[in-house]
Design a protein around this motif. Structure first.
Motif, PDB file in Angstrom:
ATOM      1  N   THR A  57       0.839  -1.204   0.000  1.00  9.40           N
ATOM      2  CA  THR A  57       0.000   0.000   0.000  1.00  9.40           C
ATOM      3  C   THR A  57       0.869   1.247   0.000  1.00  9.40           C
ATOM      4  O   THR A  57       1.763   1.364   0.839  1.00  9.40           O
ATOM      5  N   PRO A  58       0.591   2.204  -0.898  1.00  5.12           N
ATOM      6  CA  PRO A  58       1.358   3.449  -0.844  1.00  5.12           C
ATOM      7  C   PRO A  58       1.047   4.219   0.432  1.00  5.12           C
ATOM      8  O   PRO A  58      -0.102   4.242   0.878  1.00  5.12           O
ATOM      9  N   VAL A  59       2.068   4.819   1.003  1.00  4.43           N
ATOM     10  CA  VAL A  59       1.875   5.640   2.210  1.00  4.43           C
ATOM     11  C   VAL A  59       2.900   6.770   2.188  1.00  4.43           C
ATOM     12  O   VAL A  59       4.056   6.547   1.835  1.00  4.43           O
ATOM     13  N   MET A  60       2.441   7.963   2.552  1.00  2.95           N
ATOM     14  CA  MET A  60       3.363   9.095   2.622  1.00  2.95           C
ATOM     15  C   MET A  60       4.042   9.112   3.991  1.00  2.95           C
ATOM     16  O   MET A  60       3.459   8.687   4.994  1.00  2.95           O
ATOM     17  N   LEU A  61       5.251   9.626   4.009  1.00  2.61           N
ATOM     18  CA  LEU A  61       6.021   9.674   5.260  1.00  2.61           C
ATOM     19  C   LEU A  61       5.211  10.321   6.387  1.00  2.61           C
ATOM     20  O   LEU A  61       5.197   9.824   7.517  1.00  2.61           O
ATOM     21  N   ASP A  62       4.520  11.422   6.066  1.00  2.00           N
ATOM     22  CA  ASP A  62       3.787  12.131   7.130  1.00  2.00           C
ATOM     23  C   ASP A  62       2.465  11.457   7.492  1.00  2.00           C
ATOM     24  O   ASP A  62       1.743  11.940   8.366  1.00  2.00           O
ATOM     25  N   GLU A  63       2.135  10.354   6.821  1.00  2.00           N
ATOM     26  CA  GLU A  63       0.929   9.585   7.168  1.00  2.00           C
ATOM     27  C   GLU A  63       1.255   8.390   8.067  1.00  2.00           C
ATOM     28  O   GLU A  63       0.332   7.662   8.467  1.00  2.00           O
ATOM     29  N   LEU A  64       2.526   8.190   8.362  1.00  2.00           N
ATOM     30  CA  LEU A  64       2.892   7.029   9.190  1.00  2.00           C
ATOM     31  C   LEU A  64       2.313   7.191  10.595  1.00  2.00           C
ATOM     32  O   LEU A  64       2.302   8.298  11.152  1.00  2.00           O
ATOM     33  N   LYS A  80      10.817   6.773  11.872  1.00 12.93           N
ATOM     34  CA  LYS A  80      11.079   7.906  10.972  1.00 12.93           C
ATOM     35  C   LYS A  80      12.585   8.150  10.830  1.00 12.93           C
ATOM     36  O   LYS A  80      13.066   8.517   9.746  1.00 12.93           O
ATOM     37  N   GLU A  81      13.329   7.906  11.907  1.00 12.04           N
ATOM     38  CA  GLU A  81      14.785   8.062  11.844  1.00 12.04           C
ATOM     39  C   GLU A  81      15.404   7.006  10.928  1.00 12.04           C
ATOM     40  O   GLU A  81      16.281   7.305  10.105  1.00 12.04           O
ATOM     41  N   VAL A  82      14.929   5.757  11.046  1.00  8.68           N
ATOM     42  CA  VAL A  82      15.425   4.667  10.190  1.00  8.68           C
ATOM     43  C   VAL A  82      15.151   4.996   8.721  1.00  8.68           C
ATOM     44  O   VAL A  82      16.031   4.864   7.856  1.00  8.68           O
ATOM     45  N   ILE A  83      13.946   5.453   8.442  1.00 11.20           N
ATOM     46  CA  ILE A  83      13.584   5.769   7.054  1.00 11.20           C
ATOM     47  C   ILE A  83      14.427   6.928   6.521  1.00 11.20           C
ATOM     48  O   ILE A  83      14.904   6.893   5.378  1.00 11.20           O
ATOM     49  N   ALA A  84      14.637   7.940   7.353  1.00 10.44           N
ATOM     50  CA  ALA A  84      15.463   9.088   6.925  1.00 10.44           C
ATOM     51  C   ALA A  84      16.897   8.658   6.635  1.00 10.44           C
ATOM     52  O   ALA A  84      17.550   9.207   5.733  1.00 10.44           O
ATOM     53  N   ASP A  85      17.395   7.674   7.393  1.00  9.29           N
ATOM     54  CA  ASP A  85      18.752   7.153   7.154  1.00  9.29           C
ATOM     55  C   ASP A  85      18.825   6.373   5.848  1.00  9.29           C
ATOM     56  O   ASP A  85      19.775   6.506   5.079  1.00  9.29           O
ATOM     57  N   ILE A  86      17.817   5.518   5.618  1.00 10.40           N
ATOM     58  CA  ILE A  86      17.852   4.633   4.444  1.00 10.40           C
ATOM     59  C   ILE A  86      17.458   5.379   3.174  1.00 10.40           C
ATOM     60  O   ILE A  86      18.049   5.172   2.104  1.00 10.40           O
ATOM     61  N   TYR A  87      16.437   6.232   3.298  1.00 11.79           N
ATOM     62  CA  TYR A  87      15.885   6.929   2.126  1.00 11.79           C
ATOM     63  C   TYR A  87      15.881   8.435   2.366  1.00 11.79           C
ATOM     64  O   TYR A  87      14.800   9.048   2.519  1.00 11.79           O
ATOM     65  N   PRO A  88      17.035   9.086   2.413  1.00 11.73           N
ATOM     66  CA  PRO A  88      17.044  10.520   2.719  1.00 11.73           C
ATOM     67  C   PRO A  88      16.228  11.326   1.712  1.00 11.73           C
ATOM     68  O   PRO A  88      16.396  11.156   0.502  1.00 11.73           O
ATOM     69  N   GLY A  89      15.327  12.149   2.234  1.00  5.78           N
ATOM     70  CA  GLY A  89      14.531  13.039   1.380  1.00  5.78           C
ATOM     71  C   GLY A  89      13.310  12.391   0.748  1.00  5.78           C
ATOM     72  O   GLY A  89      12.500  13.079   0.128  1.00  5.78           O
ATOM     73  N   LEU A  90      13.159  11.086   0.900  1.00  3.16           N
ATOM     74  CA  LEU A  90      12.031  10.395   0.251  1.00  3.16           C
ATOM     75  C   LEU A  90      10.769  10.522   1.106  1.00  3.16           C
ATOM     76  O   LEU A  90      10.822  10.299   2.321  1.00  3.16           O
ATOM     77  N   THR A  91       9.659  10.874   0.474  1.00  2.00           N
ATOM     78  CA  THR A  91       8.406  11.000   1.233  1.00  2.00           C
ATOM     79  C   THR A  91       7.348   9.983   0.784  1.00  2.00           C
ATOM     80  O   THR A  91       6.418   9.699   1.526  1.00  2.00           O
ATOM     81  N   ALA A  92       7.478   9.456  -0.438  1.00  5.09           N
ATOM     82  CA  ALA A  92       6.494   8.490  -0.954  1.00  5.09           C
ATOM     83  C   ALA A  92       7.014   7.070  -0.743  1.00  5.09           C
ATOM     84  O   ALA A  92       8.013   6.665  -1.350  1.00  5.09           O
ATOM     85  N   LEU A  93       6.333   6.345   0.139  1.00  7.10           N
ATOM     86  CA  LEU A  93       6.787   5.002   0.511  1.00  7.10           C
ATOM     87  C   LEU A  93       5.705   3.968   0.175  1.00  7.10           C
ATOM     88  O   LEU A  93       4.575   4.330  -0.158  1.00  7.10           O
ATOM     89  N   TYR A  94       6.073   2.706   0.305  1.00  7.46           N
ATOM     90  CA  TYR A  94       5.129   1.601   0.125  1.00  7.46           C
ATOM     91  C   TYR A  94       5.223   0.703   1.357  1.00  7.46           C
ATOM     92  O   TYR A  94       6.329   0.267   1.713  1.00  7.46           O
ATOM     93  N   ALA A  95       4.089   0.479   1.977  1.00  9.83           N
ATOM     94  CA  ALA A  95       4.037  -0.395   3.151  1.00  9.83           C
ATOM     95  C   ALA A  95       3.774  -1.816   2.681  1.00  9.83           C
ATOM     96  O   ALA A  95       2.708  -2.112   2.118  1.00  9.83           O
ATOM     97  N   ILE A  96       4.751  -2.677   2.887  1.00  2.00           N
ATOM     98  CA  ILE A  96       4.609  -4.087   2.535  1.00  2.00           C
ATOM     99  C   ILE A  96       4.328  -4.849   3.832  1.00  2.00           C
ATOM    100  O   ILE A  96       5.209  -4.949   4.700  1.00  2.00           O
ATOM    101  N   VAL A  97       3.090  -5.329   3.972  1.00  2.00           N
ATOM    102  CA  VAL A  97       2.714  -6.122   5.141  1.00  2.00           C
ATOM    103  C   VAL A  97       2.943  -7.585   4.789  1.00  2.00           C
ATOM    104  O   VAL A  97       2.611  -8.022   3.678  1.00  2.00           O
ATOM    105  N   PHE A  98       3.525  -8.323   5.724  1.00  5.21           N
ATOM    106  CA  PHE A  98       3.867  -9.716   5.417  1.00  5.21           C
ATOM    107  C   PHE A  98       3.665 -10.605   6.636  1.00  5.21           C
ATOM    108  O   PHE A  98       3.511 -10.128   7.769  1.00  5.21           O
TER     109      PHE A  98
END
Ligand SMILES: CC(=O)Nc1ccn([C@H]2C[C@H](O)[C@@H](CO)O2)c(=O)n1
Length: 104
Positions: A57-64, A80-98
């Motif tokens: 599912t697409p999710v924006m960083l500020d919707e987490l 949010k810190e982990v995401i900023a480290d891995i994907y600096p500046g990225l706001t459009a993410l995909y939530a993969i539930v497994f």
């Protein structure tokens, strides 16, 4: 050949079923519901488990939310810190539930 990798520091949470979601960029948004994925460690690509994709599912960083963080076995600030480290500046993410299928 593995289908997806995780940083080694997340391996124990995944095989224990404590981590049931991952947030990825568009390059890893192609997985589909029901697909079984071989999972390896990012650092050495050693296989450590198989997971089944529940949803992507697409999710924006500020919707987490706290729920995303709970599924990551983290607090929301940690996530949010982990995401900023891995994907600096990225706001459009995909939530993969497994779910875990088998551990090596
Ligand atoms: C190569 C690459 O991007 N590898 C990744 C990306 C993300 N994760 C984990 C870290 C967090 O728990 C979530 C959120 O992105 O997914 C990872 O282990 N490896």
């Amino acid at each position: 050949m593995n289908d997806i990798t995780f940083f080694q520091r997340f391996e124990s949470d995944i095989v224990a079923g404590r981590k049931t979601i991952t947030l990825r960029d568009a390059s890893e948004s192609h997985f589909t519901t029901g697909q079984q994925l071989r999972v390896g460690r990012y650092e050495d690509d050693v296989y450590f488990c198989t997971i089944e994709v529940i949803s992507v599912t697409p999710v924006m960083l500020d919707e987490l939310t706290q729920e995303h963080a709970r599924q990551e076995n983290m607090t929301l600030p940690q996530l949010k810190e982990v995401i900023a480290d891995i994907y600096p500046g990225l706001t459009a993410l995909y939530a993969i539930v497994f779910r875990l299928v088998t551990a090596a």
